[in-house]
Design an enzyme around this catalytic site. Structure first.
Site, PDB file in Angstrom:
ATOM      1  CE  LYS A   1     -10.382   0.897   2.423  1.00  0.00           C
ATOM      2  NZ  LYS A   1      -9.804   1.915   1.611  1.00  0.00           N
TER       3      LYS A   1
ATOM      4  CG  ASP B   1      -2.925  -2.852   6.847  1.00  0.00           C
ATOM      5  OD1 ASP B   1      -4.079  -2.701   7.294  1.00  0.00           O
ATOM      6  OD2 ASP B   1      -2.391  -2.050   6.048  1.00  0.00           O
TER       7      ASP B   1
ATOM      8  CD1 TRP C   1      -2.573   1.724   0.484  1.00  0.00           C
ATOM      9  CD2 TRP C   1      -1.906   1.951   2.611  1.00  0.00           C
ATOM     10  NE1 TRP C   1      -3.233   2.805   1.017  1.00  0.00           N
ATOM     11  CE2 TRP C   1      -2.840   2.968   2.320  1.00  0.00           C
ATOM     12  CE3 TRP C   1      -1.353   1.895   3.892  1.00  0.00           C
ATOM     13  CZ2 TRP C   1      -3.232   3.914   3.256  1.00  0.00           C
ATOM     14  CZ3 TRP C   1      -1.750   2.833   4.824  1.00  0.00           C
ATOM     15  CH2 TRP C   1      -2.679   3.832   4.512  1.00  0.00           C
TER      16      TRP C   1
HETATM   17  C1  LMR Z   1      -6.454   2.847  -0.878  1.00  0.00           C
HETATM   18  O1  LMR Z   1      -5.480   2.079  -0.849  1.00  0.00           O
HETATM   19  O2  LMR Z   1      -6.836   3.400  -1.910  1.00  0.00           O
HETATM   20  C2  LMR Z   1      -7.241   3.100   0.372  1.00  0.00           C
HETATM   21  O3  LMR Z   1      -6.724   2.363   1.434  1.00  0.00           O
HETATM   22  C3  LMR Z   1      -7.420   4.523   0.678  1.00  0.00           C
HETATM   23  C4  LMR Z   1      -6.189   5.191   1.196  1.00  0.00           C
HETATM   24  O4  LMR Z   1      -6.250   5.812   2.252  1.00  0.00           O
HETATM   25  O5  LMR Z   1      -5.137   5.108   0.557  1.00  0.00           O
END
Ligand code: LMR
Length: 410
Positions: free
Chosen positions: A260, A225, A144
């Site tokens: 979500k 996570d 992420w």
């Molecule tokens: C994403 O990966 O798009 C979501 O988790 C929103 C974010 O805060 O990045």
């Protein structure tokens, strides 16, 4: 010699005027660019948000009903305790770790309400940084987008372990295991409990077993996570890995989010948990986690916690939620199938089956940065520069156009 008009280096004018422009956020920055686009046909496949087939962020029925219950109670807007709403904490612990979890029964798990999954990660990162002698953390490659920035902001050196093999569009499991085997004892390692963001590729049960064994052997500190529980197979199946870690590892950190799964993005509701070896350790850790929270934002907001608690503690609303979540999950799956089909029809030279093997909101589409730019500039379709697209933003009206545009730029 200084005179009245000469600025020394420490004047506010000097340091404010020298502030450089920060990089645009790789995910939310795409939403900013999308918002600025005047094309009425624009499509945002950047941020991880679930939209229904009409392109709307749904308000879940279970949330509406929970809010009706809350309205009747007319609760005052008092401060919550530093660690959050007590009934929320109890409900989250039961849901995430299972009611009969030995660590829970023995008082070895602490949980605090958090500002979404990001807030939970930050609580955990700040807490770890204060007490761990090892300021290193490992995240997956890729991960992420905000993991690296967040842990760096907490003072960690962030390293990446191999995860995705672009050539085979699958997990580089051997590379991952080798990296774990060479990490120094006590190193924190971030794992995605389900619906890996951005690749959508999750470890199999056997692979989780192997990784857990290496984590135990090397005394690593797993930080799980879990932002997408319920979007891979089911609430129960997706949460299993967290329960197994809590039963097998002495220390486990967990961030979980309801953004979500409850479609409660703007409420910023999630939780941070820590599994320890004893109730005594847990009590001391909680006192320090509360220091982290108090010095950041004092205590959390109430509304989202009330909604989630009302649903989690009512068997009827819980079933309603579970059903609504499974509808979201199957709609995403349909969109995956359809996207793979449309792309295969348009580009007979390529294999798009991989899209159907991924879990969760995202597909790692294989688009590169330049292709993502072309999608934005020529088609007003917004994907991340890494090629991650949010499949949950596709619908029967826009999927044809998206498939055509992707087939053209690939
Ligand atoms: C994403 O990966 O798009 C979501 O988790 C929103 C974010 O805060 O990045």
């Amino acid at each position: 010699m200084l005179n009245g008009n000469t600025m020394s280096k420490s004047t506010p004018e000097t340091f404010f005027s020298a502030i450089p422009m920060a990089m645009r956020d790789p995910i939310l920055g795409i939403t900013e660019a999308f918002n600025a686009d005047t094309n009425p046909e624009k499509i945002n496949l950047g941020v991880g948000v679930y939209y229904d087939d009409n392109g709307k962020v749904p308000q879940l029925q279970c949330v509406r009903e929970a809010e009706a219950v809350m309205l009747k109670k007319a609760m005052p807007h008092t401060y919550l305790p530093i660690d959050g709403l007590p009934s929320f904490i109890t409900a989250v612990q039961k849901m995430v770790f299972g009611e009969d979890n030995p660590a829970l029964r023995e008082g070895r798990i602490i949980t605090t309400q958090a500002l979404g999954g990001t807030g939970a990660l930050r609580i955990g990162a700040d807490f770890l940084r204060r007490f761990s002698p090892n300021p290193q953390v490992w995240i997956s490659d890729p991960s992420w987008e905000n993991h690296r920035a967040l842990f760096e902001a907490s003072g960690f050196t962030v390293n990446a372990y191999p995860y995705y093999d672009a050539a085979t569009r699958s997990i580089n499991f051997n590379g991952m295991v080798e990296a774990f085997q060479s990490m120094p004892e006590g190193t924190a390692v971030v794992l995605h409990a389900c619906c890996h963001n951005p690749t959508g590729l999750d470890l199999s049960e056997g692979q989780w077993d192997e990784i857990m064994a290496v984590i135990q052997e090397r005394s690593l500190v797993p930080f799980l996570d879990m932002a997408y529980q319920g979007f891979a197979q089911s609430l129960e199946a997706d949460g299993r890995i967290v329960r197994r870690f809590s039963e097998n590892c002495p220390y486990v950190l967990v961030s979980n989010s309801y953004s979500k799964s409850f479609s409660l993005y703007g409420e910023r509701i999630g939780a941070f948990s820590l599994v320890t070896r004893s109730a005594d350790e847990a009590a001391r850790a909680l006192s320090q986690v509360k220091r982290v929270i108090r010095t950041n934002y004092s205590n959390p907001a109430r509304h989202g916690a009330d909604i989630v608690t009302t649903v989690l503690t009512s068997p009827e609303l819980y079933t309603m939620w579970d059903n609504e979540l499974s509808e979201m999950r199957s709609r995403i799956r349909q969109m995956r199938e359809r996207l793979a089909q449309d792309l295969s029809a348009l580009r007979e030279d390529a294999d798009f089956h991989y899209i159907t093997l991924q879990n969760g909101l995202f597909s790692y589409s294989g688009l590169g940065k330049e292709q993502a730019e072309t999608l934005r500039n020529d088609h007003s379709i917004y994907a991340l520069d890494t090629g991650r697209i949010c499949v949950a933003a596709l619908n029967s009206a826009n999927i044809g156009r998206v498939a055509k545009a992707i087939a053209r730029v690939l």
